[in-house]
Design a protein around this motif. Structure first.
Motif: not given
Length: 528
Positions: A71, A74, A82, A183, A188, A213, A217-218
Motif C-alpha cells: 500500500q 501504491w 492510477r 484503490l 489497498a 494494478l 494491492v487488491w
C-alpha cells in the motif's frame, strides 16, 4: 399459468466457461496450497459450477500483511498513473463483457440484460473515479481563522487497507464498484466476495491486474464470515459492507470497538408511489422494471406499491397484464425477462413469505408459485393485494420477485405509509406533474428517490451520493463521498504574523476588545 413458458429448456453452461478458465480464476483466491475446497452450483440447473479454495484466518492475516506492504508504494503512485490503470480496466471490462455476462448469469441466475447493467455500472464507476480522483484528492485552500493571516489547507490521505465484503446478488457491481474508489484513493483492498458469486469478483480482479494494478494491492479471500470475519475486521483500517441489516449491526459494533470507520449498505423495504396524474401505461411498465430486476434480488428494488384511489383499478389491470406477460426462464441470451433466484435459502424465504400472506387472507393477482419445471430456483413474478400487518412480508424484506399493492386516498396518506418502515434505502414516485412528484420525493425517508423511474436514474447518477437512512445503513457510495470516505482528512494551518495571543505590550483586556471589534467588522462586511 400467469407467465409464459419461455426458457423451459434448461440452459447449459456457455462454452466460454471452460473448467480451465474457471480454474485459473480460482487460483487468484488468497489461500494456501493445501486449502480446503468449496463447490458452487449454477442456479439455472443446479449443476456443479466452481471448485474454490477456502481461505483460513491465517490466509487472511497474510493477505493483509502483503496488502499493507504494497500500500505504501501504491499511495505514492501519482494519481495520473492510477488513472491510467483504471481507464485501462474500464476498456477491458467493455471489451471482455461477454465473459462477465456469462459468469454473472452462471453464478447468480439473472438475465443477460440485468447482467449488462452491472457491466455498464462498472464502466461508469471506473471512468468517473479515474477522472475525478485528482480533483477530489488535491489539497484545498480553506478559510483561515484570521483572514489573510491564517493559511489553511485540507489534505486527504488514504486510510491504508480497506476490507470490502460484497454480496452475491450484484457480484460485479458490488465487488468492483466499491474497490474502485478505495484503490483510486491510494488504499489497498482485501475483499471477501460471497462464495456463490466469487468467480465474477475474481474476473474483475484478473482484469485489474491485467491493467497493471500491482498484484498485492487488491486481494480476495473466500470463506464463511463465521470463519474469517474476525480476521477481516482485525486487519482493516476501514470496513465496506453490503448485506443484511443484522450483519451490518454486528460489523458497526465491531468497527466502533476498533475506532475505525465503516460504510454499510443494508436492507430495504422500498416503496413506489403512483400519483393520481401518472401515465398509467408508463407507470405499469416502470413498476415491472422496479419490482423484478434480478428476480427482485436487488437492494433498491420495489416491494411496496401505493396507487392513488382514482386510478388504482386501471393501474392494477395494466400492471397485472404486464407481469403475466413476463418471460421467465434461464437463457444465456436476451430472450427472457426474468431469471432465477440465486440460492435455495432465497427460494425458501420467498415461498414462505407468499404462503404466509395467502394463508392470512392476501390475494394473489399474478404469480404466486415456484416453477421447478424451469429449474430448481425459479419463482414467478408475484403481485399480492390485501396484505395486512399480520403478514410477514408486510414490513419484512423479502428480497425476491414479490410486490404488495395498496390503494391510498391522499398524498399525505401515501407518504405516511411509504415512510412507515425503519428502512430508508430507495423509493420511486410517478406522476405527469414532475414538479409535484419531486416535492413528494423530497418528503420520503429514503437515501435515493427516483421520479418516473425505478432506481437506475439515481443509481446511475454517479456524481451524487447513494446510500440508506435508518436500518438501511450508514455512509454513502458514489460521488465525492464514495471516495473521500476511504481517506483521512487532515487540516494544516499556518499562522503568519499575528495569532489570537495578545502581542507584546498589549494587555489581555485590551486585546479582547480589539478582537471583538474585528469580529463585528467581519460580520458587517459579510465575511464567513
Amino acid at each position: 399459468m400467469t407467465t409464459t413458458d419461455t426458457g423451459r429448456v434448461k440452459a447449459a453452461l456457455p462454452t466460454s466457461l471452460t473448467p480451465a478458465r474457471l480454474g485459473r480464476l480460482a487460483t487468484l483466491v488468497a489461500a494456501g496450497a493445501r486449502a480446503q475446497r468449496v463447490a458452487t452450483t449454477s442456479p439455472f440447473t443446479g449443476a456443479p459450477l466452481a471448485d474454490l479454495p477456502v481461505s483460513t484466518p491465517d490466509d487472511v492475516e497474510d493477505a493483509f500483511a502483503r496488502a499493507r506492504a504494497a500500500q505504501a508504494a501504491w499511495a505514492a503512485t501519482p494519481v495520473a498513473d492510477r488513472k491510467r490503470i483504471m481507464l485501462r480496466f474500464h476498456d477491458l471490462v467493455l471489451q471482455r463483457q461477454e465473459e462477465a455476462l456469462d459468469l454473472m448469469q452462471a453464478e447468480s441466475g439473472k438475465t443477460r440484460r440485468d447482467a449488462f447493467l452491472e457491466v455498464s455500472d462498472i464502466a461508469i464507476t471506473a471512468r468517473y473515479y479515474a477522472r475525478s480522483a485528482r480533483r477530489l484528492l488535491s489539497p484545498k485552500r480553506r478559510k483561515g481563522a484570521i483572514p489573510v493571516l491564517t493559511h489553511t489547507t485540507e489534505l486527504h490521505h488514504p486510510k491504508g487497507v480497506v476490507t470490502v465484503i460484497s454480496p452475491w446478488n450484484y457480484p460485479l457491481s458490488m465487488a468492483a464498484g466499491d474497490a474502485i474508489p478505495a484503490l483510486m484513493a491510494g488504499n489497498a483492498v482485501v475483499q471477501k466476495p460471497d462464495t456463490q458469486t466469487a468467480l465474477t469478483a475474481l474476473w474483475a480482479l484478473a482484469l485489474m491486474r491485467e491493467a497493471d494494478l500491482p498484484a498485492d494491492v487488491w486481494q480476495m479471500v473466500v470463506g464463511r464470515g463465521s470463519s474469517i470475519g474476525d480476521a477481516l475486521m482485525a486487519g482493516a483500517d476501514y470496513m465496506m459492507f453490503t448485506g443484511s441489516t443484522a450483519s451490518g449491526r454486528r460489523i458497526a459494533r465491531n468497527a466502533g470497538e476498533r475506532l475505525i470507520g465503516a460504510s454499510l449498505e443494508l436492507g430495504g423495504k422500498n416503496a413506489m408511489i403512483v400519483l393520481a396524474d401518472a401515465d398509467i401505461e408508463k407507470a405499469a411498465v416502470g413498476a415491472v422494471a422496479a419490482c423484478f430486476p434480478s428476480a427482485g434480488q436487488l437492494c433498491v428494488s420495489i416491494e411496496r406499491l401505493y396507487v392513488a384511489d382514482e386510478i388504482h383499478d386501471a393501474f392494477v389491470t395494466a400492471f397485472v397484464e404486464r407481469v403475466r406477460a413476463v418471460r421467465l426462464g434461464g437463457a444465456y441470451d436476451f430472450s427472457v425477462d426474468m431469471g432465477s433466484l440465486t440460492t435455495p435459502s432465497q427460494l425458501e424465504t420467498v415461498s414462505s413469505h407468499v404462503d404466509d400472506a395467502v394463508s392470512k387472507g392476501a390475494t394473489v393477482l399474478a404469480g404466486g408459485k415456484a416453477r421447478p419445471d424451469l429449474g430448481p430456483l425459479f419463482y414467478e413474478p408475484t403481485i399480492l393485494a390485501h396484505v395486512t400487518p399480520q403478514m410477514t412480508l408486510f414490513d419484512r424484506e423479502t428480497f425476491g420477485p414479490v410486490v404488495s399493492i395498496y390503494r391510498y386516498r391522499s398524498v399525505e396518506e401515501a407518504v405516511e405509509m411509504a415512510n412507515a418502515t425503519p428502512y430508508g434505502l430507495n423509493a420511486s414516485v410517478w406522476g405527469r406533474n414532475t414538479a409535484r412528484a419531486r416535492k413528494v420525493a423530497g418528503r420520503l425517508h429514503a437515501g435515493t428517490v427516483n421520479v418516473n423511474e425505478a432506481f437506475a436514474a439515481a443509481w446511475g447518477s454517479i456524481d451524487a451520493p447513494m446510500g440508506g437512512m435508518g436500518d438501511s445503513g450508514l455512509g454513502r457510495r458514489h460521488g465525492a463521498d464514495g471516495l473521500l470516505k476511504y481517506t483521512e482528512a487532515q487540516t494544516v494551518a499556518h499562522q503568519r504574523l499575528q495569532g489570537f495571543t495578545a502581542p507584546r505590550g498589549v494587555g489581555h483586556e485590551q486585546w479582547t476588545q480589539i478582537l471583538t471589534r474585528a469580529f463585528k467588522t467581519l460580520r458587517t462586511l459579510g465575511v464567513r
